[in-house]
Design a protein around this motif. Structure first.
Motif, PDB file in Angstrom:
ATOM      1  N   GLU A 111      42.693 -41.185  -1.018  1.00  0.00           N
ATOM      2  CA  GLU A 111      43.065 -40.977   0.117  1.00  0.00           C
ATOM      3  C   GLU A 111      43.727 -41.518   0.997  1.00  0.00           C
ATOM      4  O   GLU A 111      42.607 -42.725   1.738  1.00  0.00           O
ATOM      5  CB  GLU A 111      41.800 -39.925   1.071  1.00  0.00           C
ATOM      6  N   THR A 112      44.587 -42.145   1.437  1.00  0.00           N
ATOM      7  CA  THR A 112      45.347 -42.765   3.234  1.00  0.00           C
ATOM      8  C   THR A 112      45.158 -42.673   4.096  1.00  0.00           C
ATOM      9  O   THR A 112      46.039 -41.499   4.383  1.00  0.00           O
ATOM     10  CB  THR A 112      46.785 -43.053   1.972  1.00  0.00           C
ATOM     11  N   VAL A 113      44.419 -43.334   4.772  1.00  0.00           N
ATOM     12  CA  VAL A 113      44.769 -43.339   6.211  1.00  0.00           C
ATOM     13  C   VAL A 113      45.600 -44.084   7.114  1.00  0.00           C
ATOM     14  O   VAL A 113      46.380 -43.178   8.008  1.00  0.00           O
ATOM     15  CB  VAL A 113      43.521 -43.352   6.682  1.00  0.00           C
ATOM     16  N   CYS A 114      46.085 -45.288   6.785  1.00  0.00           N
ATOM     17  CA  CYS A 114      47.383 -45.267   7.591  1.00  0.00           C
ATOM     18  C   CYS A 114      47.607 -46.845   6.457  1.00  0.00           C
ATOM     19  O   CYS A 114      47.308 -47.035   5.595  1.00  0.00           O
ATOM     20  CB  CYS A 114      47.019 -46.433   8.468  1.00  0.00           C
ATOM     21  N   SER A 115      49.471 -46.901   6.340  1.00  0.00           N
ATOM     22  CA  SER A 115      49.635 -47.241   5.671  1.00  0.00           C
ATOM     23  C   SER A 115      51.312 -47.935   5.866  1.00  0.00           C
ATOM     24  O   SER A 115      51.694 -47.611   6.755  1.00  0.00           O
ATOM     25  CB  SER A 115      50.843 -46.085   3.986  1.00  0.00           C
ATOM     26  N   MET A 116      51.343 -49.344   5.478  1.00  0.00           N
ATOM     27  CA  MET A 116      52.966 -50.528   6.024  1.00  0.00           C
ATOM     28  C   MET A 116      53.802 -51.366   5.179  1.00  0.00           C
ATOM     29  O   MET A 116      52.499 -51.584   4.427  1.00  0.00           O
ATOM     30  CB  MET A 116      51.615 -51.155   7.314  1.00  0.00           C
ATOM     31  N   HIS A 117      54.570 -50.894   4.945  1.00  0.00           N
ATOM     32  CA  HIS A 117      55.259 -51.918   4.171  1.00  0.00           C
ATOM     33  C   HIS A 117      55.335 -52.698   4.747  1.00  0.00           C
ATOM     34  O   HIS A 117      56.249 -52.965   5.732  1.00  0.00           O
ATOM     35  CB  HIS A 117      56.050 -50.769   3.874  1.00  0.00           C
ATOM     36  N   LEU A 118      55.685 -53.618   4.138  1.00  0.00           N
ATOM     37  CA  LEU A 118      55.873 -55.279   4.516  1.00  0.00           C
ATOM     38  C   LEU A 118      57.217 -55.691   3.862  1.00  0.00           C
ATOM     39  O   LEU A 118      58.201 -55.715   3.391  1.00  0.00           O
ATOM     40  CB  LEU A 118      54.529 -56.663   4.554  1.00  0.00           C
ATOM     41  N   GLU A 119      58.245 -56.246   4.784  1.00  0.00           N
ATOM     42  CA  GLU A 119      58.681 -57.109   4.622  1.00  0.00           C
ATOM     43  C   GLU A 119      58.843 -58.392   3.639  1.00  0.00           C
ATOM     44  O   GLU A 119      58.104 -59.049   4.435  1.00  0.00           O
ATOM     45  CB  GLU A 119      60.137 -57.986   5.686  1.00  0.00           C
ATOM     46  N   LEU A 125      47.584 -50.657   2.942  1.00  0.00           N
ATOM     47  CA  LEU A 125      47.371 -49.285   3.443  1.00  0.00           C
ATOM     48  C   LEU A 125      45.430 -49.918   3.303  1.00  0.00           C
ATOM     49  O   LEU A 125      44.672 -50.859   3.341  1.00  0.00           O
ATOM     50  CB  LEU A 125      47.055 -48.619   2.311  1.00  0.00           C
ATOM     51  N   ARG A 126      44.682 -48.643   4.536  1.00  0.00           N
ATOM     52  CA  ARG A 126      43.456 -48.436   4.133  1.00  0.00           C
ATOM     53  C   ARG A 126      42.700 -47.196   3.548  1.00  0.00           C
ATOM     54  O   ARG A 126      43.887 -46.288   4.033  1.00  0.00           O
ATOM     55  CB  ARG A 126      43.638 -48.558   6.262  1.00  0.00           C
ATOM     56  N   THR A 127      42.332 -46.733   3.555  1.00  0.00           N
ATOM     57  CA  THR A 127      41.323 -45.417   2.528  1.00  0.00           C
ATOM     58  C   THR A 127      40.618 -44.339   3.848  1.00  0.00           C
ATOM     59  O   THR A 127      40.344 -45.675   4.744  1.00  0.00           O
ATOM     60  CB  THR A 127      40.996 -45.793   1.065  1.00  0.00           C
ATOM     61  N   SER A 167      37.919 -44.313   3.017  1.00  0.00           N
ATOM     62  CA  SER A 167      36.692 -45.232   3.350  1.00  0.00           C
ATOM     63  C   SER A 167      37.124 -46.248   4.521  1.00  0.00           C
ATOM     64  O   SER A 167      35.677 -46.955   4.183  1.00  0.00           O
ATOM     65  CB  SER A 167      35.713 -44.998   1.665  1.00  0.00           C
ATOM     66  N   GLY A 168      37.882 -46.757   4.677  1.00  0.00           N
ATOM     67  CA  GLY A 168      37.664 -48.111   5.092  1.00  0.00           C
ATOM     68  C   GLY A 168      38.427 -49.077   4.637  1.00  0.00           C
ATOM     69  O   GLY A 168      39.142 -50.428   5.062  1.00  0.00           O
ATOM     70  N   THR A 169      38.046 -49.222   3.066  1.00  0.00           N
ATOM     71  CA  THR A 169      38.771 -50.115   2.384  1.00  0.00           C
ATOM     72  C   THR A 169      40.481 -50.436   2.544  1.00  0.00           C
ATOM     73  O   THR A 169      40.782 -49.163   2.479  1.00  0.00           O
ATOM     74  CB  THR A 169      38.445 -50.042   0.781  1.00  0.00           C
ATOM     75  N   VAL A 170      40.680 -51.614   2.388  1.00  0.00           N
ATOM     76  CA  VAL A 170      41.767 -51.794   2.461  1.00  0.00           C
ATOM     77  C   VAL A 170      42.256 -52.741   1.511  1.00  0.00           C
ATOM     78  O   VAL A 170      41.652 -52.979   0.526  1.00  0.00           O
ATOM     79  CB  VAL A 170      42.092 -53.429   3.363  1.00  0.00           C
ATOM     80  N   ARG A 171      43.431 -51.873   0.955  1.00  0.00           N
ATOM     81  CA  ARG A 171      43.913 -52.043   0.114  1.00  0.00           C
ATOM     82  C   ARG A 171      45.429 -52.679  -0.444  1.00  0.00           C
ATOM     83  O   ARG A 171      46.267 -52.515   0.656  1.00  0.00           O
ATOM     84  CB  ARG A 171      44.596 -50.894  -1.245  1.00  0.00           C
ATOM     85  N   ALA A 172      45.710 -53.673  -0.913  1.00  0.00           N
ATOM     86  CA  ALA A 172      46.964 -54.289  -0.445  1.00  0.00           C
ATOM     87  C   ALA A 172      47.734 -54.074  -1.759  1.00  0.00           C
ATOM     88  O   ALA A 172      47.127 -54.546  -3.468  1.00  0.00           O
ATOM     89  CB  ALA A 172      47.078 -56.106  -1.149  1.00  0.00           C
TER      90      ALA A 172
END
Length: 71
Positions: A4-12, A52-54, A56-61
């Motif tokens: 479950e993604t709360v926030c996602s950011m694509h990087l250049e 992305l941040r799930t 639960s607060g985990t940051v995944r890359a």
């Protein structure tokens, strides 16, 4: 299991980073139970593609080597 993604950011690209822990497990998707792709070793260079941040607060890359937990 779907993450479950709360926030996602694509990087250049190129956004480069290195593994700072002893080792990190890379997975096929952001889900922590997805298939394992391999181990990234300390000081190994990777290219960051997405963060992305799930819920639960985990940051995944998402890297060019697979998905990892990030700090």
């Amino acid at each position: 299991m779907h993450t479950e993604t709360v926030c996602s950011m694509h990087l250049e690209p190129p956004v480069r980073a290195s593994v700072t822990g002893k080792s990190v497990l890379a997975r096929e998707t952001s889900a922590k139970n997805s298939p394992k792709l391999g181990i990234l070793r300390k000081d190994q260079q990777v290219e960051l593609l997405e963060l992305l941040r799930t819920q639960s607060g985990t940051v995944r890359a998402r890297t060019d080597k697979g998905w990892v937990s990030a700090t």
